[in-house]
Design a protein around this motif. Structure first.
Motif, PDB file in Angstrom:
ATOM      1  N   UNK A  56      22.693  20.216  75.505  1.00  0.00           N
ATOM      2  CA  UNK A  56      22.149  19.110  75.164  1.00  0.00           C
ATOM      3  C   UNK A  56      20.882  18.511  74.627  1.00  0.00           C
ATOM      4  N   UNK A  57      20.299  18.398  74.120  1.00  0.00           N
ATOM      5  CA  UNK A  57      19.052  18.657  73.252  1.00  0.00           C
ATOM      6  C   UNK A  57      18.225  17.715  73.908  1.00  0.00           C
ATOM      7  N   UNK A  58      18.687  16.664  74.828  1.00  0.00           N
ATOM      8  CA  UNK A  58      17.553  15.523  74.568  1.00  0.00           C
ATOM      9  C   UNK A  58      16.929  15.935  76.591  1.00  0.00           C
ATOM     10  N   UNK A  59      17.931  16.480  76.999  1.00  0.00           N
ATOM     11  CA  UNK A  59      17.733  17.351  78.497  1.00  0.00           C
ATOM     12  C   UNK A  59      16.986  18.117  78.257  1.00  0.00           C
ATOM     13  N   UNK A  60      17.202  19.457  77.764  1.00  0.00           N
ATOM     14  CA  UNK A  60      16.620  20.995  77.982  1.00  0.00           C
ATOM     15  C   UNK A  60      15.849  21.461  76.857  1.00  0.00           C
ATOM     16  N   UNK A  61      14.834  22.650  76.275  1.00  0.00           N
ATOM     17  CA  UNK A  61      14.828  23.450  75.839  1.00  0.00           C
ATOM     18  C   UNK A  61      15.941  24.281  75.441  1.00  0.00           C
ATOM     19  N   UNK A  62      16.663  24.433  76.310  1.00  0.00           N
ATOM     20  CA  UNK A  62      17.935  25.659  75.983  1.00  0.00           C
ATOM     21  C   UNK A  62      18.467  24.666  74.983  1.00  0.00           C
ATOM     22  N   UNK A  63      19.054  23.479  74.488  1.00  0.00           N
ATOM     23  CA  UNK A  63      19.269  22.791  73.998  1.00  0.00           C
ATOM     24  C   UNK A  63      18.594  22.585  72.619  1.00  0.00           C
ATOM     25  N   UNK A  64      17.845  22.298  72.870  1.00  0.00           N
ATOM     26  CA  UNK A  64      17.440  22.005  71.545  1.00  0.00           C
ATOM     27  C   UNK A  64      16.767  23.284  71.271  1.00  0.00           C
ATOM     28  N   UNK A  65      17.159  24.432  71.555  1.00  0.00           N
ATOM     29  CA  UNK A  65      17.002  26.048  70.731  1.00  0.00           C
ATOM     30  C   UNK A  65      18.004  26.336  69.948  1.00  0.00           C
ATOM     31  N   UNK A  66      19.360  26.245  70.657  1.00  0.00           N
ATOM     32  CA  UNK A  66      20.519  26.090  70.349  1.00  0.00           C
ATOM     33  C   UNK A  66      21.061  24.609  69.248  1.00  0.00           C
ATOM     34  N   UNK A  67      20.511  24.046  68.623  1.00  0.00           N
ATOM     35  CA  UNK A  67      20.767  22.990  68.380  1.00  0.00           C
ATOM     36  C   UNK A  67      20.302  23.225  66.720  1.00  0.00           C
ATOM     37  N   UNK A  68      18.932  23.907  66.958  1.00  0.00           N
ATOM     38  CA  UNK A  68      18.178  24.801  65.649  1.00  0.00           C
ATOM     39  C   UNK A  68      18.994  25.635  65.234  1.00  0.00           C
ATOM     40  N   UNK A  69      19.617  26.338  66.035  1.00  0.00           N
ATOM     41  CA  UNK A  69      20.384  27.270  65.215  1.00  0.00           C
ATOM     42  C   UNK A  69      21.777  27.426  64.636  1.00  0.00           C
ATOM     43  N   UNK A  70      22.532  26.532  65.212  1.00  0.00           N
ATOM     44  CA  UNK A  70      23.344  25.464  64.750  1.00  0.00           C
ATOM     45  C   UNK A  70      23.086  24.891  63.377  1.00  0.00           C
ATOM     46  N   UNK A  71      21.853  24.364  63.333  1.00  0.00           N
ATOM     47  CA  UNK A  71      21.970  23.653  61.747  1.00  0.00           C
ATOM     48  C   UNK A  71      21.100  25.241  60.939  1.00  0.00           C
ATOM     49  N   UNK A  72      20.454  26.076  61.640  1.00  0.00           N
ATOM     50  CA  UNK A  72      20.317  27.529  60.636  1.00  0.00           C
ATOM     51  C   UNK A  72      20.911  28.307  59.908  1.00  0.00           C
ATOM     52  N   UNK A  73      22.417  27.779  60.778  1.00  0.00           N
ATOM     53  CA  UNK A  73      23.469  28.354  60.237  1.00  0.00           C
ATOM     54  C   UNK A  73      24.697  27.399  59.461  1.00  0.00           C
ATOM     55  N   UNK A  74      24.097  26.605  59.247  1.00  0.00           N
ATOM     56  CA  UNK A  74      25.311  25.625  58.600  1.00  0.00           C
ATOM     57  C   UNK A  74      24.194  25.440  57.932  1.00  0.00           C
ATOM     58  N   UNK A  75      23.331  25.067  57.308  1.00  0.00           N
ATOM     59  CA  UNK A  75      22.497  25.393  56.229  1.00  0.00           C
ATOM     60  C   UNK A  75      22.773  26.591  55.307  1.00  0.00           C
ATOM     61  N   UNK A  76      23.136  27.456  55.830  1.00  0.00           N
ATOM     62  CA  UNK A  76      23.656  29.926  55.417  1.00  0.00           C
ATOM     63  C   UNK A  76      25.249  28.814  55.206  1.00  0.00           C
ATOM     64  N   UNK A  77      26.158  27.748  54.825  1.00  0.00           N
ATOM     65  CA  UNK A  77      27.002  27.647  54.863  1.00  0.00           C
ATOM     66  C   UNK A  77      28.182  27.941  55.372  1.00  0.00           C
ATOM     67  N   UNK A  78      28.602  28.429  56.938  1.00  0.00           N
ATOM     68  CA  UNK A  78      28.911  28.684  57.755  1.00  0.00           C
ATOM     69  C   UNK A  78      29.675  27.607  58.513  1.00  0.00           C
ATOM     70  N   UNK A  79      30.844  28.504  58.740  1.00  0.00           N
ATOM     71  CA  UNK A  79      31.648  27.628  59.779  1.00  0.00           C
ATOM     72  C   UNK A  79      31.984  27.726  60.020  1.00  0.00           C
ATOM     73  N   UNK A  80      31.299  26.380  61.401  1.00  0.00           N
ATOM     74  CA  UNK A  80      31.345  26.838  63.204  1.00  0.00           C
ATOM     75  C   UNK A  80      32.022  26.488  63.867  1.00  0.00           C
ATOM     76  N   UNK A  81      31.699  27.442  65.256  1.00  0.00           N
ATOM     77  CA  UNK A  81      33.250  26.839  66.263  1.00  0.00           C
ATOM     78  C   UNK A  81      32.219  26.647  66.803  1.00  0.00           C
ATOM     79  N   UNK A  82      31.861  26.017  68.148  1.00  0.00           N
ATOM     80  CA  UNK A  82      31.763  25.792  69.052  1.00  0.00           C
ATOM     81  C   UNK A  82      32.163  25.942  70.388  1.00  0.00           C
ATOM     82  N   UNK A  83      32.572  26.563  71.407  1.00  0.00           N
ATOM     83  CA  UNK A  83      33.209  26.778  72.609  1.00  0.00           C
ATOM     84  C   UNK A  83      32.796  26.900  73.676  1.00  0.00           C
TER      85      UNK A  83
END
Length: 410
Positions: A14-41
């Protein structure tokens, strides 16, 4: 062939609710940029504030706690890297990952050091000065064990790296400093931001489910705001945050200019209208998302030393750091009334974002480090003997508790 990343979240981001949510979205973006296939559970129920990860091409899969269906799921997925969002998630699923996918790199994203936050809260409630003795709490035993069990732990604050290496004596080889990963603030963006003359009122913001944020609002209400209001009678304090309970809403007092606004749909919009951000956190850990939001939107802050920890390095702060009530109030009034001071500290904030938290400064080095560790994973694990010891069946209480619950539920 794409590398596969599995992220096991304690909650959905929840990037609009907490810093932890924003942090997770930054990590996801970083791995997407590296062309990872990402699954979030996650085993947690989604809220209406949860980000739609599918829009980014990230697979979203609900999972169950204490259930072997996860084993079948991860066996089929065969991820190259697994990230645990907080140590509690690693406790639940780490042993399953190690059993089913032993070759996967196991990474703990600590978000912040929970034992540090808990220790500071304990000292605060006991009305004692915090010292390192408060670090050695029950949470620390679990959290440090989780760090050892993982191949790598991402630490968001330099101050917490120091605590882990100096106080807990953890080898730097299994720790990695990775702060917020942000885009630069350009001159074009700066020119578009509202100026001193067009802003008004004070702001504070934070998820109310997070105890440090709730206590901060109580402190503002009872101690800080009456003194500021006495000097600036026309000013208001706008209190924003998701998940405001009834006891938070009852703090609203229009007559005194203490206005509980609740969830902010657009954090940047409300931050840009405010003249000064207040963050008198009395306990907590990690980097504070509210300070990042303020700096990105050109809003100077008055903050406690706990709030400022790990944020500025050797650079001038984006406002004033004050722990005493009188100093805090006088700093807030000075920022609110003095154009020159306001502009100088606002510019400090832009410099901090651009100097310390640019994603491009960390991205390539971080992903090369991931590749390097994977290439020598067996050796890396051999050098972390405590981690191997904690994987041994005689100390895996969470594993066998989970198995017992699973059998009981059949």
């Amino acid at each position: 062939m794409k590398h596969k990343l599995l992220i096991i979240g304690s909650v959905w981001p929840e990037p609009n609710s907490s810093a932890a949510g924003s942090r997770m979205m930054q990590l996801i973006s970083s791995f997407l940029f590296e062309n990872y296939q990402i699954t979030f559970v996650s085993a947690c129920a989604k809220t209406e504030n949860a980000f739609d990860l599918a829009a980014l091409g990230v697979d979203q899969v609900p999972i169950e706690l204490n259930h072997s269906s996860f084993d079948s799921f991860i066996s089929e997925l065969q991820p190259d890297v697994v990230i645990f969002d907080r140590f509690m998630t690693e406790e639940q699923y780490g042993w399953r990952v190690a059993d089913v996918c032993p070759k996967a790199l196991r990474v703990l994203d600590t978000e912040d050091l929970h034992c540090l936050r808990k220790g500071r809260e304990q000292a605060f409630k006991a009305e004692q000065v915090f010292d390192t003795s408060y670090l050695f709490n029950e949470i620390a035993k679990r959290e440090i064990a989780s760090i050892y069990r993982c191949d790598l732990s991402l630490i968001i604050s330099e101050a917490e790296i120091e605590i882990l290496t100096q106080v807990f004596k953890i080898s730097p080889s299994i720790l990695y400093y990775l702060p917020f990963l942000l885009e630069p603030i350009t001159d074009y963006i700066i020119q578009k931001l509202p100026k001193f003359e067009s802003r008004e009122h004070f702001i504070t913001i934070g998820n109310f489910l997070h105890p440090p944020n709730y206590q901060s609002v109580i402190y503002l209400k009872q101690h800080i705001w009456p003194l500021i209001r006495k000097q600036i009678p026309q000013a208001e304090l706008h209190v924003y945050g998701s998940y405001a309970s009834e006891k938070v809403i009852q703090l609203h007092n229009k007559k005194n200019g203490f206005l509980v606004k609740g969830y902010a749909e657009d954090v940047s919009e409300v931050m840009q209208h405010a003249k000064v951000c207040l963050a008198p956190l009395q306990f907590g850990a990690g980097l504070k998302g509210k300070l990042i939001d303020a700096m990105q939107n050109g809003t100077p802050c008055v903050m406690s030393s706990v709030a400022a920890e790990g944020m500025f390095g050797n650079l001038p702060a984006s406002g004033f750091i004050a722990d005493e009530e009188v100093d805090f109030v006088n700093s807030a009034v000075a920022l609110y009334t003095n154009n020159a001071i306001w502009n100088n500290t606002k510019d400090n904030g832009f410099n901090i974002i651009n100097s310390r938290f640019q994603a491009s400064d960390f991205h390539a080095v971080f992903h090369q480090f991931i590749k390097d560790v994977i290439s020598i994973l067996n050796l890396h694990r051999q050098e972390n003997f405590i981690g191997q010891m904690l994987q041994h069946h005689t100390v895996q209480s969470t594993k066998f508790m989970s198995k017992w619950i699973e059998e009981k539920n059949k």
